[in-house]
Design a protein around this motif. Structure first.
Motif, short mmCIF file in Angstrom:
data_model
loop_
_atom_site.label_atom_id
_atom_site.label_comp_id
_atom_site.label_asym_id
_atom_site.label_seq_id
_atom_site.Cartn_x
_atom_site.Cartn_y
_atom_site.Cartn_z
N ASN A 36 0.87 -1.17 0.00
CA ASN A 36 0.00 0.00 0.00
C ASN A 36 0.91 1.22 0.00
OD1 ASN A 36 -1.63 2.20 0.72
ND2 ASN A 36 -3.09 0.85 1.76
N LYS A 37 1.21 1.71 -1.18
CA LYS A 37 2.18 2.80 -1.33
C LYS A 37 1.73 4.08 -0.65
CE LYS A 37 4.43 1.08 -5.40
NZ LYS A 37 4.12 0.05 -6.17
N GLY A 38 0.42 4.34 -0.66
CA GLY A 38 -0.11 5.56 -0.03
C GLY A 38 0.14 5.58 1.47
N VAL A 39 -0.22 4.51 2.15
CA VAL A 39 -0.01 4.44 3.60
C VAL A 39 1.49 4.39 3.91
CG1 VAL A 39 -0.44 3.09 5.70
CG2 VAL A 39 -2.25 3.36 4.02
N SER A 40 2.25 3.68 3.10
CA SER A 40 3.71 3.61 3.31
C SER A 40 4.34 4.99 3.25
CB SER A 40 4.36 2.69 2.27
OG SER A 40 3.91 1.37 2.40
N SER A 41 3.94 5.81 2.28
CA SER A 41 4.54 7.14 2.16
C SER A 41 4.09 8.05 3.31
CB SER A 41 4.22 7.77 0.81
OG SER A 41 2.85 8.06 0.70
N ARG A 42 2.86 7.89 3.80
CA ARG A 42 2.41 8.69 4.94
C ARG A 42 3.21 8.34 6.19
NH1 ARG A 42 -3.93 8.04 4.37
NH2 ARG A 42 -3.14 6.26 3.29
N LEU A 43 3.54 7.06 6.37
CA LEU A 43 4.34 6.67 7.53
C LEU A 43 5.77 7.17 7.40
CD1 LEU A 43 3.10 3.08 8.43
CD2 LEU A 43 2.55 5.24 9.53
N LEU A 44 6.29 7.23 6.18
CA LEU A 44 7.62 7.80 5.96
C LEU A 44 7.63 9.25 6.44
CD1 LEU A 44 10.50 7.80 4.78
CD2 LEU A 44 9.49 8.33 2.57
N ASP A 45 6.56 9.99 6.11
CA ASP A 45 6.45 11.39 6.55
C ASP A 45 6.37 11.50 8.07
OD1 ASP A 45 6.48 12.16 3.90
OD2 ASP A 45 4.31 12.41 3.76
N ILE A 46 5.67 10.55 8.71
CA ILE A 46 5.50 10.58 10.16
C ILE A 46 6.76 10.14 10.89
CG2 ILE A 46 4.27 9.52 12.11
CD1 ILE A 46 1.81 9.36 10.19
N PHE A 47 7.32 8.98 10.49
CA PHE A 47 8.45 8.40 11.21
C PHE A 47 9.80 8.91 10.72
CE2 PHE A 47 5.53 4.55 11.74
CZ PHE A 47 5.12 4.96 13.00
N GLY A 48 9.87 9.34 9.48
CA GLY A 48 11.15 9.77 8.93
C GLY A 48 11.98 8.63 8.39
N PHE A 49 11.45 7.42 8.41
CA PHE A 49 12.13 6.27 7.80
C PHE A 49 11.07 5.40 7.13
CE2 PHE A 49 11.37 5.19 12.24
CZ PHE A 49 10.74 3.96 12.16
N ALA A 50 11.52 4.62 6.17
CA ALA A 50 10.59 3.83 5.35
C ALA A 50 10.00 2.66 6.14
CB ALA A 50 11.30 3.31 4.12
N VAL A 51 8.69 2.51 6.02
CA VAL A 51 7.97 1.37 6.57
C VAL A 51 7.05 0.87 5.46
CG1 VAL A 51 6.30 0.57 8.28
CG2 VAL A 51 7.98 2.32 8.91
N ASP A 52 7.29 -0.36 5.00
CA ASP A 52 6.42 -0.93 3.98
C ASP A 52 5.12 -1.39 4.64
OD1 ASP A 52 8.05 -0.57 1.77
OD2 ASP A 52 9.08 -2.48 2.08
N VAL A 53 4.02 -0.87 4.14
CA VAL A 53 2.71 -1.29 4.62
C VAL A 53 2.04 -2.02 3.46
CG1 VAL A 53 0.47 -0.55 5.51
CG2 VAL A 53 2.56 0.69 6.17
N TYR A 54 1.48 -3.17 3.76
CA TYR A 54 0.82 -3.99 2.75
C TYR A 54 -0.69 -3.82 2.85
CZ TYR A 54 5.25 -6.15 1.68
OH TYR A 54 6.55 -6.36 1.27
N ALA A 55 -1.35 -3.87 1.71
CA ALA A 55 -2.81 -3.83 1.67
C ALA A 55 -3.31 -5.21 2.05
CB ALA A 55 -3.30 -3.44 0.28
N GLY A 56 -3.75 -5.35 3.28
CA GLY A 56 -4.21 -6.65 3.76
C GLY A 56 -5.48 -7.11 3.07
N GLY A 57 -6.21 -6.15 2.54
CA GLY A 57 -7.45 -6.45 1.85
C GLY A 57 -8.33 -5.22 1.79
N PRO A 58 -9.50 -5.38 1.22
CA PRO A 58 -10.37 -4.22 0.99
C PRO A 58 -11.24 -3.82 2.19
CG PRO A 58 -11.35 -6.17 0.02
CD PRO A 58 -10.01 -6.58 0.57
N VAL A 59 -11.18 -4.56 3.30
CA VAL A 59 -12.05 -4.31 4.43
C VAL A 59 -11.32 -3.50 5.51
CG1 VAL A 59 -13.55 -5.38 6.17
CG2 VAL A 59 -13.24 -6.50 3.96
N GLU A 60 -11.97 -2.48 6.04
CA GLU A 60 -11.46 -1.65 7.14
C GLU A 60 -10.01 -1.22 6.95
OE1 GLU A 60 -12.86 -2.19 11.23
OE2 GLU A 60 -13.78 -4.07 10.52
N ASN A 61 -9.77 -0.48 5.89
CA ASN A 61 -8.41 -0.04 5.59
C ASN A 61 -7.82 0.91 6.62
OD1 ASN A 61 -7.77 -1.45 3.13
ND2 ASN A 61 -9.45 -0.29 2.23
N ASN A 62 -8.65 1.39 7.52
CA ASN A 62 -8.14 2.27 8.58
C ASN A 62 -7.56 1.47 9.76
OD1 ASN A 62 -10.71 1.31 9.21
ND2 ASN A 62 -11.16 3.05 10.53
#
Length: 182
Positions: free
Chosen positions: A45-71
């Protein structure tokens, strides 16, 4: 319910195209008479991964676990359990939503970053829905597959598993993503 797919890997067939499940590898974490819960292992999930990069200052790969409850955020972790709130996947891996304990475990050196995989959302099926999709050949189940659930996986995972299955799966592995272009 006569058969549970808990702990099995689902490989999407080319019949699933054009959505998040296209060329997906899904780990079924839980399956009972109420339905099934799983996580897609090979879609970042490139969108969430890039938001976490902005928050943490380092890369965190986040995967799209599926289409349910993406929050919602889920973690598959390997090794020592750092929380009491977890679902055991097998002797080596567990699933948790306890972000505070996972972060503390990393900071305290109880678990290492490569031993944790982060997911946003999940894949869910209602009662008998997964069984119906398997009967309609939307999914191929893999009974035993040695796979590190926390490793960085991408689209090559789907293709590699298909190639290892051989036979007609080898044809699918080499087909274009849009099979109408074949």
């Amino acid at each position: 319910m006569t058969h549970s797919y808990k702990g099995k890997i689902l490989i999407s067939t080319p019949d699933i195209a054009g959505d998040i499940f296209s060329r997906s590898v899904v780990l079924i974490v839980d399956h009972n008479e109420d339905g099934a819960f799983g996580l897609i292992l090979n879609k970042k999930n490139k969108g969430v991964s890039s938001r976490l990069l902005d928050i943490f200052g380092f890369a965190v790969d986040v995967y799209a676990g599926g289409p349910v409850e993406n929050n919602k955020i889920f973690f598959i972790s390997k090794g020592e359990k750092v929380t009491e709130e977890y679902v055991e996947i097998n002797d080596e891996f567990y699933l948790t939503e306890d972000i505070e304990k996972v972060v503390s475990g990393i900071v305290e050196g109880k678990i290492s970053v490569p031993d944790v995989k982060v997911f946003s959302g999940y894949s869910g099926w209602g009662p008998q829905q997964l069984e119906g999709e398997i009967l309609r050949k939307m999914w191929t189940t893999v009974e035993v597959y040695a796979l590190d659930y926390t490793s960085a996986n991408d689209q090559n995972l789907w293709k590699n598993i298909m190639q290892n299955l051989g036979g007609e799966f080898l044809l699918w592995a080499n087909s274009p993503e849009d099979v109408s272009m074949n």
